[in-house]
Design a protein around this motif. Structure first.
Motif, mmCIF file in Angstrom:
data_model
loop_
_atom_site.group_PDB
_atom_site.id
_atom_site.type_symbol
_atom_site.label_atom_id
_atom_site.label_comp_id
_atom_site.label_asym_id
_atom_site.label_seq_id
_atom_site.Cartn_x
_atom_site.Cartn_y
_atom_site.Cartn_z
ATOM 1 N N SER A 86 68.035 91.833 19.762
ATOM 2 C CA SER A 86 69.144 91.136 19.277
ATOM 3 C C SER A 86 70.064 91.981 18.245
ATOM 4 O O SER A 86 71.152 91.581 17.953
ATOM 5 C CB SER A 86 68.404 90.143 18.133
ATOM 6 N N ARG A 87 69.631 93.205 18.112
ATOM 7 C CA ARG A 87 70.508 93.968 17.297
ATOM 8 C C ARG A 87 71.293 95.118 18.326
ATOM 9 O O ARG A 87 72.098 95.781 17.891
ATOM 10 C CB ARG A 87 69.523 95.010 16.519
ATOM 11 N N GLU A 139 79.333 98.882 17.037
ATOM 12 C CA GLU A 139 79.293 99.661 15.993
ATOM 13 C C GLU A 139 79.677 101.131 16.147
ATOM 14 O O GLU A 139 80.338 101.926 15.612
ATOM 15 C CB GLU A 139 78.407 99.711 14.745
ATOM 16 N N LYS A 166 85.480 96.328 15.611
ATOM 17 C CA LYS A 166 85.700 95.407 14.476
ATOM 18 C C LYS A 166 85.598 93.975 15.041
ATOM 19 O O LYS A 166 85.665 93.706 16.012
ATOM 20 C CB LYS A 166 86.945 95.648 13.782
ATOM 21 N N ASP A 167 85.530 93.066 14.086
ATOM 22 C CA ASP A 167 85.423 91.554 14.144
ATOM 23 C C ASP A 167 84.342 91.473 15.065
ATOM 24 O O ASP A 167 84.409 90.637 16.125
ATOM 25 C CB ASP A 167 86.690 91.155 14.668
ATOM 26 N N HIS A 216 75.042 94.664 18.475
ATOM 27 C CA HIS A 216 75.696 95.217 17.255
ATOM 28 C C HIS A 216 75.795 96.572 16.960
ATOM 29 O O HIS A 216 76.820 97.319 16.766
ATOM 30 C CB HIS A 216 75.194 94.371 16.011
ATOM 31 N N PRO A 274 81.426 89.021 16.502
ATOM 32 C CA PRO A 274 80.979 87.893 15.831
ATOM 33 C C PRO A 274 79.578 87.717 15.281
ATOM 34 O O PRO A 274 78.655 88.724 15.886
ATOM 35 C CB PRO A 274 81.070 86.836 17.084
ATOM 36 N N THR A 275 79.172 87.115 14.245
ATOM 37 C CA THR A 275 77.832 87.007 13.756
ATOM 38 C C THR A 275 76.917 86.536 14.834
ATOM 39 O O THR A 275 75.612 86.772 14.865
ATOM 40 C CB THR A 275 77.847 86.232 12.372
ATOM 41 N N ASP A 276 77.379 85.753 15.918
ATOM 42 C CA ASP A 276 76.527 85.008 16.804
ATOM 43 C C ASP A 276 76.453 85.766 18.123
ATOM 44 O O ASP A 276 76.387 85.109 19.219
ATOM 45 C CB ASP A 276 76.810 83.552 16.863
ATOM 46 N N LEU A 277 77.132 86.939 18.102
ATOM 47 C CA LEU A 277 76.942 87.904 19.473
ATOM 48 C C LEU A 277 75.692 87.895 20.060
ATOM 49 O O LEU A 277 75.830 87.858 21.367
ATOM 50 C CB LEU A 277 76.915 89.354 18.751
ATOM 51 N N TRP A 278 74.620 87.919 19.595
ATOM 52 C CA TRP A 278 73.358 87.810 20.248
ATOM 53 C C TRP A 278 73.227 86.735 20.966
ATOM 54 O O TRP A 278 72.928 86.280 22.244
ATOM 55 C CB TRP A 278 72.225 87.985 19.592
ATOM 56 N N ASP A 279 73.884 85.516 20.334
ATOM 57 C CA ASP A 279 73.479 84.048 21.214
ATOM 58 C C ASP A 279 74.614 84.004 22.327
ATOM 59 O O ASP A 279 74.451 83.324 23.284
ATOM 60 C CB ASP A 279 73.991 83.101 19.994
#
Length: 212
Positions: free
Chosen positions: A21-22, A29, A34-35, A25, A37-42
């Motif tokens: 899941s990491r 990175e 940038k930007d 990100h 999404p917080t739900d990238l893993w989903d």
């Protein structure tokens, strides 16, 4: 009695979903994106590695080939498989108990990572083969990987059980006619009610499964 089992790897046999899941990100990175999404893993979880790579290219314009992105994602995970990933509770007991069945692994994870993990964990002997979404060019939102696995096992769909932790995999396998057993993993905690409603059976670990 079902003659064959198709098992997912990450989240079903091994406790690796937190590490996976990491990965997205970390990759983005590294490339200064940038930007994110917080739900990238989903978003990328149902995808094959190459489908994930295509998504990163289309969304962030990363100037790498899909294959280069896939290799970098795998490189991030290689260290996790070496140092963090362990068998989920009950997995070894399950494999030993049902070692008389034909079993294979159907996974999003690229073959070399799975094979290294199988060797490290000492469970490779239980499986006829590993098949990956990259090899069939479809993520698990499509049942092709399960259909191909059953064909390669030489066992009809009706005599095969799919063990999966993720809703998209359970849904596509069930839709293709497989008997499905959902295995709990914390990474899919938000989908548990849908998973329970979709799968033929629901268990908290492989070790608690009993053939009826």
């Amino acid at each position: 009695m079902k003659r064959a089992f198709i098992l997912d790897f990450d989240g079903t046999i091994v406790d690796s979903m937190t590490a996976w899941s990491r990965v997205g990100h970390k990759f983005l990175e590294r490339h200064g994106c940038k930007d994110i999404p917080t739900d990238l893993w989903d978003i990328i979880r149902p995808m094959s590695r190459l489908e994930s790579a295509d998504y990163f290219i289309s969304q962030w314009g990363i100037e790498l080939t899909p294959e280069e992105i896939r290799d970098e994602l795998n490189g991030i995970m290689e260290e996790a498989y070496e140092n963090e990933v362990a068998l989920k509770p009950g997995a070894l007991e399950f494999l030993q108990k049902y070692s008389d069945r034909k079993m294979c692994i159907a996974t999003n994870t690229d073959r070399y990572l799975v094979e290294k993990a199988l060797t490290k964990l000492g469970i490779g002997e239980f499986f006829e083969f590993t098949i990956t979404t990259g090899e069939v060019c479809r993520g698990k939102h499509d049942p092709l990987i399960f259909l191909t696995a059953a064909d390669k096992l030489g066992v009809p769909i009706g005599e095969t059980i799919v063990f999966e932790d993720a809703l998209h995999g359970i849904s596509s396998a069930k839709g293709a006619g497989f008997y499905t057993v959902a295995v709990y993993d914390a990474d899919n905690a938000g989908d548990q009610e849908l998973i329970k409603a979709t799968a033929d059976e629901y268990i908290h670990s492989l070790g608690e499964w009993e053939e009826s």
